[in-house]
Design a protein around this motif. Structure first.
Motif, PDB file in Angstrom:
ATOM      1  N   TYR A   1      29.808  -7.717  88.730  1.00 42.78           N
ATOM      2  CA  TYR A   1      31.188  -7.456  89.128  1.00 42.78           C
ATOM      3  C   TYR A   1      31.289  -7.639  90.632  1.00 42.78           C
ATOM      4  O   TYR A   1      30.580  -6.990  91.406  1.00 42.78           O
ATOM      5  N   VAL A   2      32.199  -8.531  91.034  1.00 39.52           N
ATOM      6  CA  VAL A   2      32.435  -8.805  92.449  1.00 39.52           C
ATOM      7  C   VAL A   2      33.793  -8.209  92.811  1.00 39.52           C
ATOM      8  O   VAL A   2      34.830  -8.754  92.416  1.00 39.52           O
ATOM      9  N   PRO A   3      33.835  -7.107  93.540  1.00 41.66           N
ATOM     10  CA  PRO A   3      35.128  -6.493  93.849  1.00 41.66           C
ATOM     11  C   PRO A   3      36.009  -7.417  94.679  1.00 41.66           C
ATOM     12  O   PRO A   3      35.519  -8.146  95.547  1.00 41.66           O
ATOM     13  N   PRO A   4      37.328  -7.395  94.432  1.00 38.23           N
ATOM     14  CA  PRO A   4      38.235  -8.154  95.294  1.00 38.23           C
ATOM     15  C   PRO A   4      38.167  -7.662  96.736  1.00 38.23           C
ATOM     16  O   PRO A   4      37.722  -6.531  97.006  1.00 38.23           O
ATOM     17  N   SER A   5      38.624  -8.484  97.645  1.00 35.75           N
ATOM     18  CA  SER A   5      38.625  -8.132  99.060  1.00 35.75           C
ATOM     19  C   SER A   5      39.369  -6.817  99.291  1.00 35.75           C
ATOM     20  O   SER A   5      40.477  -6.621  98.779  1.00 35.75           O
ATOM     21  N   GLY A   6      38.744  -5.910 100.039  1.00 30.27           N
ATOM     22  CA  GLY A   6      39.362  -4.639 100.367  1.00 30.27           C
ATOM     23  C   GLY A   6      39.083  -3.528  99.385  1.00 30.27           C
ATOM     24  O   GLY A   6      39.386  -2.365  99.658  1.00 30.27           O
ATOM     25  N   HIS A   7      38.507  -3.861  98.225  1.00 31.20           N
ATOM     26  CA  HIS A   7      38.182  -2.838  97.218  1.00 31.20           C
ATOM     27  C   HIS A   7      36.849  -2.179  97.596  1.00 31.20           C
ATOM     28  O   HIS A   7      35.794  -2.548  97.092  1.00 31.20           O
ATOM     29  N   THR A   8      36.901  -1.191  98.465  1.00 28.26           N
ATOM     30  CA  THR A   8      35.671  -0.561  98.946  1.00 28.26           C
ATOM     31  C   THR A   8      35.215   0.595  98.062  1.00 28.26           C
ATOM     32  O   THR A   8      34.082   1.044  98.183  1.00 28.26           O
ATOM     33  N   SER A   9      36.096   1.103  97.185  1.00 28.90           N
ATOM     34  CA  SER A   9      35.713   2.151  96.231  1.00 28.90           C
ATOM     35  C   SER A   9      35.246   1.494  94.943  1.00 28.90           C
ATOM     36  O   SER A   9      35.897   0.567  94.442  1.00 28.90           O
ATOM     37  N   LEU A  10      34.129   1.975  94.384  1.00 25.42           N
ATOM     38  CA  LEU A  10      33.563   1.393  93.168  1.00 25.42           C
ATOM     39  C   LEU A  10      32.847   2.470  92.369  1.00 25.42           C
ATOM     40  O   LEU A  10      32.071   3.253  92.925  1.00 25.42           O
ATOM     41  N   TRP A  11      33.101   2.511  91.065  1.00 22.53           N
ATOM     42  CA  TRP A  11      32.478   3.507  90.185  1.00 22.53           C
ATOM     43  C   TRP A  11      32.421   2.940  88.765  1.00 22.53           C
ATOM     44  O   TRP A  11      33.085   1.956  88.440  1.00 22.53           O
ATOM     45  N   LEU A  12      31.629   3.585  87.918  1.00 24.80           N
ATOM     46  CA  LEU A  12      31.625   3.240  86.500  1.00 24.80           C
ATOM     47  C   LEU A  12      31.200   4.447  85.679  1.00 24.80           C
ATOM     48  O   LEU A  12      30.617   5.401  86.195  1.00 24.80           O
TER      49      LEU A  12
ATOM     50  N   MET B   1      44.171  -2.011  92.806  1.00 22.41           N
ATOM     51  CA  MET B   1      43.142  -1.351  92.000  1.00 22.41           C
ATOM     52  C   MET B   1      42.845  -2.192  90.767  1.00 22.41           C
ATOM     53  O   MET B   1      43.724  -2.851  90.218  1.00 22.41           O
ATOM     54  N   ASN B   2      41.580  -2.180  90.350  1.00 24.93           N
ATOM     55  CA  ASN B   2      41.128  -2.822  89.116  1.00 24.93           C
ATOM     56  C   ASN B   2      40.450  -1.798  88.226  1.00 24.93           C
ATOM     57  O   ASN B   2      39.770  -0.881  88.720  1.00 24.93           O
ATOM     58  N   TYR B   3      40.626  -1.971  86.923  1.00 27.20           N
ATOM     59  CA  TYR B   3      39.981  -1.099  85.937  1.00 27.20           C
ATOM     60  C   TYR B   3      39.668  -1.967  84.733  1.00 27.20           C
ATOM     61  O   TYR B   3      40.574  -2.611  84.184  1.00 27.20           O
TER      62      TYR B   3
ATOM     63  N   LEU C   1      40.523  -6.619  80.896  1.00 28.92           N
ATOM     64  CA  LEU C   1      41.128  -6.231  82.166  1.00 28.92           C
ATOM     65  C   LEU C   1      42.266  -5.259  81.878  1.00 28.92           C
ATOM     66  O   LEU C   1      43.337  -5.657  81.410  1.00 28.92           O
ATOM     67  N   ILE C   2      42.036  -3.974  82.160  1.00 27.84           N
ATOM     68  CA  ILE C   2      43.021  -2.931  81.858  1.00 27.84           C
ATOM     69  C   ILE C   2      44.058  -2.836  82.970  1.00 27.84           C
ATOM     70  O   ILE C   2      45.259  -2.816  82.713  1.00 27.84           O
ATOM     71  N   LEU C   3      43.613  -2.756  84.209  1.00 31.92           N
ATOM     72  CA  LEU C   3      44.515  -2.694  85.360  1.00 31.92           C
ATOM     73  C   LEU C   3      44.106  -3.748  86.370  1.00 31.92           C
ATOM     74  O   LEU C   3      42.922  -4.033  86.554  1.00 31.92           O
ATOM     75  N   GLY C   4      45.102  -4.308  87.074  1.00 32.28           N
ATOM     76  CA  GLY C   4      44.816  -5.127  88.238  1.00 32.28           C
ATOM     77  C   GLY C   4      44.703  -6.612  87.964  1.00 32.28           C
ATOM     78  O   GLY C   4      45.166  -7.139  86.945  1.00 32.28           O
ATOM     79  N   THR C   5      44.049  -7.290  88.898  1.00 33.44           N
ATOM     80  CA  THR C   5      43.866  -8.737  88.863  1.00 33.44           C
ATOM     81  C   THR C   5      42.405  -9.039  89.137  1.00 33.44           C
ATOM     82  O   THR C   5      41.822  -8.510  90.086  1.00 33.44           O
ATOM     83  N   TYR C   6      41.815  -9.918  88.310  1.00 24.62           N
ATOM     84  CA  TYR C   6      40.404 -10.250  88.501  1.00 24.62           C
ATOM     85  C   TYR C   6      40.169 -11.691  88.084  1.00 24.62           C
ATOM     86  O   TYR C   6      40.575 -12.105  86.996  1.00 24.62           O
ATOM     87  N   GLN C   7      39.526 -12.450  88.962  1.00 27.68           N
ATOM     88  CA  GLN C   7      39.183 -13.855  88.729  1.00 27.68           C
ATOM     89  C   GLN C   7      40.402 -14.651  88.265  1.00 27.68           C
ATOM     90  O   GLN C   7      40.340 -15.458  87.332  1.00 27.68           O
TER      91      GLN C   7
ATOM     92  N   VAL D   1      47.130  -8.299  73.325  1.00 24.43           N
ATOM     93  CA  VAL D   1      47.825  -8.803  74.523  1.00 24.43           C
ATOM     94  C   VAL D   1      47.052  -8.519  75.809  1.00 24.43           C
ATOM     95  O   VAL D   1      47.492  -8.915  76.888  1.00 24.43           O
ATOM     96  N   MET D   2      45.906  -7.861  75.701  1.00 24.90           N
ATOM     97  CA  MET D   2      45.140  -7.529  76.894  1.00 24.90           C
ATOM     98  C   MET D   2      44.160  -8.655  77.224  1.00 24.90           C
ATOM     99  O   MET D   2      43.420  -9.118  76.350  1.00 24.90           O
ATOM    100  N   PRO D   3      44.145  -9.127  78.476  1.00 24.87           N
ATOM    101  CA  PRO D   3      43.321 -10.293  78.828  1.00 24.87           C
ATOM    102  C   PRO D   3      41.831  -9.979  78.867  1.00 24.87           C
ATOM    103  O   PRO D   3      41.422  -8.852  79.176  1.00 24.87           O
ATOM    104  N   GLN D   4      41.049 -10.998  78.552  1.00 26.53           N
ATOM    105  CA  GLN D   4      39.595 -10.913  78.571  1.00 26.53           C
ATOM    106  C   GLN D   4      39.081 -11.754  79.726  1.00 26.53           C
ATOM    107  O   GLN D   4      39.523 -12.892  79.931  1.00 26.53           O
ATOM    108  N   VAL D   5      38.134 -11.196  80.488  1.00 26.84           N
ATOM    109  CA  VAL D   5      37.468 -11.925  81.559  1.00 26.84           C
ATOM    110  C   VAL D   5      35.969 -11.757  81.327  1.00 26.84           C
ATOM    111  O   VAL D   5      35.398 -10.709  81.623  1.00 26.84           O
ATOM    112  N   GLY D   6      35.333 -12.774  80.758  1.00 29.16           N
ATOM    113  CA  GLY D   6      33.927 -12.631  80.394  1.00 29.16           C
ATOM    114  C   GLY D   6      33.778 -11.529  79.364  1.00 29.16           C
ATOM    115  O   GLY D   6      34.515 -11.480  78.367  1.00 29.16           O
TER     116      GLY D   6
END
Length: 304
Positions: A197-208, A182-184, A164-170, A155-160
Motif C-alpha cells: 500500500y502506497v499512501p497518497p501524498s500527504g497521507h501521513t497517518s496509517l493504520w490497519l 482519507m482512504n479506507y 475501496l471503501i473511502l477515498g481515491t486510490y490508484q 457497486v464498490m470498486p476493486q483495486v487489486g
C-alpha cells in the motif's frame, strides 16, 4: 516479495541509497471486549494519534446480536460499517432495502445530529463479522445535515485485492460521499501473497486491523489486533502468512483540529459540540414521542 527491501551499498561513494522503506509499527492493541464487540480505538485514546480516524470496533458473533442494538445518537462524525464475513439486511426510507455483505458499506454522516440503530437487521447468514469506524468531520460538515448511503458490494470498486471503501486510490474513486483526504480499504490476501500500500501524498497517518488470518507488516499482526504505523509518507508491504487474511487499512491527511468529546459525539471545538448535543436532545424528544405511538412496522427509521 521481501517484506523489507534494503538497498545494496554504493561502494564508490560510500552512500546507501534507499529504494523502499517500510513503515515501522509504533502502537498495537487488542482493545477491550464487550460481548460480541471489541473496542479497538476510542477518541479518548488512539484516536488522537490518527485522527480523522477516531474510533474502531470489531464485531463478531451470531447475527441475531444486531437485534439488541439500541437506538443511539451521534453528531460531528461519520460512521462507516463494513462486513468481513456474513451479511446484514438494511432498510432505509431514502435508500430502500438490500444486503450489506463483504465489500459493501453503510455510510452515515451524522453531522449536526442523528439517532439511528434499527436500520440494519439479520440477513441470511447465521454469523457476522465486521468493523465499524468513526471519522471526525471538518468544521464545514460537523454540524451539517445528515447524509447516509447503503452501497451494495456490486457497486464498490476493486483495486487489486482491495475494495475501496473511502477515498481515491490508484486513479479509482469510491462512490461514498466522504470528505477528501482519507482512504479506507477492505483487503483479502491469499495465504503467502504480498501487497504494497502506497499512501497518497500527504497521507501521513496509517493504520490497519486484521479480522481473520495474520499479516507480516513487517512484524506479525494477528486477527483481532489493530496497529498504528509511525507517521510518514512511506509505503507498507503486507504479506498474508499461513491462511487467507482479511483486514482493513486506512490512511489520511492529519485532522488539524482538537477533539471536543461528548458521549456519542466528536467535534472540533466546544461550541460545535454544544450545538450537536442540543440537536441530539431535540431529536431524542421527537423519537420518544414516535415510540409511544402504535406502529404496524417493527422497524424504526433514522431520526434526523
Amino acid at each position: 516479495m521481501t517484506l523489507l527491501q534494503r538497498p545494496l551499498p554504493d561502494i564508490a561513494s560510500g552512500v546507501i541509497h534507499e529504494t523502499t522503506t517500510d513503515r515501522a509499527i509504533s502502537y498495537r492493541t487488542t482493545g477491550s471486549g464487550h460481548g460480541a464487540i471489541v473496542r479497538l480505538m476510542s477518541p479518548s485514546d488512539l484516536g488522537h494519534l490518527i485522527k480523522p480516524f477516531v474510533f474502531l470496533d470489531l464485531f463478531e458473533g451470531e447475527s441475531s446480536f444486531i437485534n439488541g442494538m439500541p437506538m443511539h445518537p451521534h453528531s460531528g462524525i461519520a460512521t462507516v460499517t463494513v462486513i468481513t464475513e456474513g451479511n446484514l439486511r438494511f432498510e432505509d426510507t431514502d435508500s430502500g432495502s438490500g444486503m450489506i455483505d463483504y465489500g459493501a458499506v453503510e455510510w452515515m454522516r451524522a453531522g449536526g445530529g442523528v439517532w439511528h440503530g434499527k436500520e440494519m437487521s439479520v440477513g441470511t447468514s447465521k454469523r457476522i463479522q465486521g468493523f465499524q469506524l468513526w471519522v471526525a468531520l471538518p468544521p464545514a460538515l460537523e454540524n451539517a445535515s445528515v447524509d447516509s448511503q447503503y452501497l451494495e458490494s456490486s457497486v464498490m470498486p476493486q483495486v487489486g485485492p482491495a475494495r475501496l471503501i473511502l477515498g481515491t486510490y490508484q486513479g479509482v474513486q469510491s462512490p461514498v460521499r466522504a470528505p477528501a483526504g482519507m482512504n479506507y480499504l477492505l483487503v483479502t490476501l491469499p495465504a503467502g501473497e504480498s501487497w504494497t500500500y502506497v499512501p497518497p501524498s500527504g497521507h501521513t497517518s496509517l493504520w490497519l486491523s486484521v479480522s481473520r488470518g495474520s499479516l507480516a507488516a513487517p512484524g506479525v499482526v494477528m486477527a483481532g489486533e489493530m496497529v498504528i504505523f509511525e507517521p510518514g509518507s512511506g509505503a507498507v508491504t503486507l504479506k498474508a502468512l499461513h491462511k487467507d487474511t482479511v483486514f482493513v487499512i486506512g490512511s489520511a491527511q492529519p485532522h488539524p483540529y482538537d477533539l471536543a468529546l461528548g458521549n456519542y459525539s466528536v467535534h472540533t471545538n466546544p461550541q460545535a459540540l454544544r450545538a450537536g448535543e442540543a440537536k441530539i436532545a431535540e431529536i431524542g424528544a421527537r423519537l420518544r414521542e414516535y415510540l409511544k405511538k402504535p406502529n404496524e412496522s417493527a422497524s424504526v427509521p433514522v431520526f434526523k
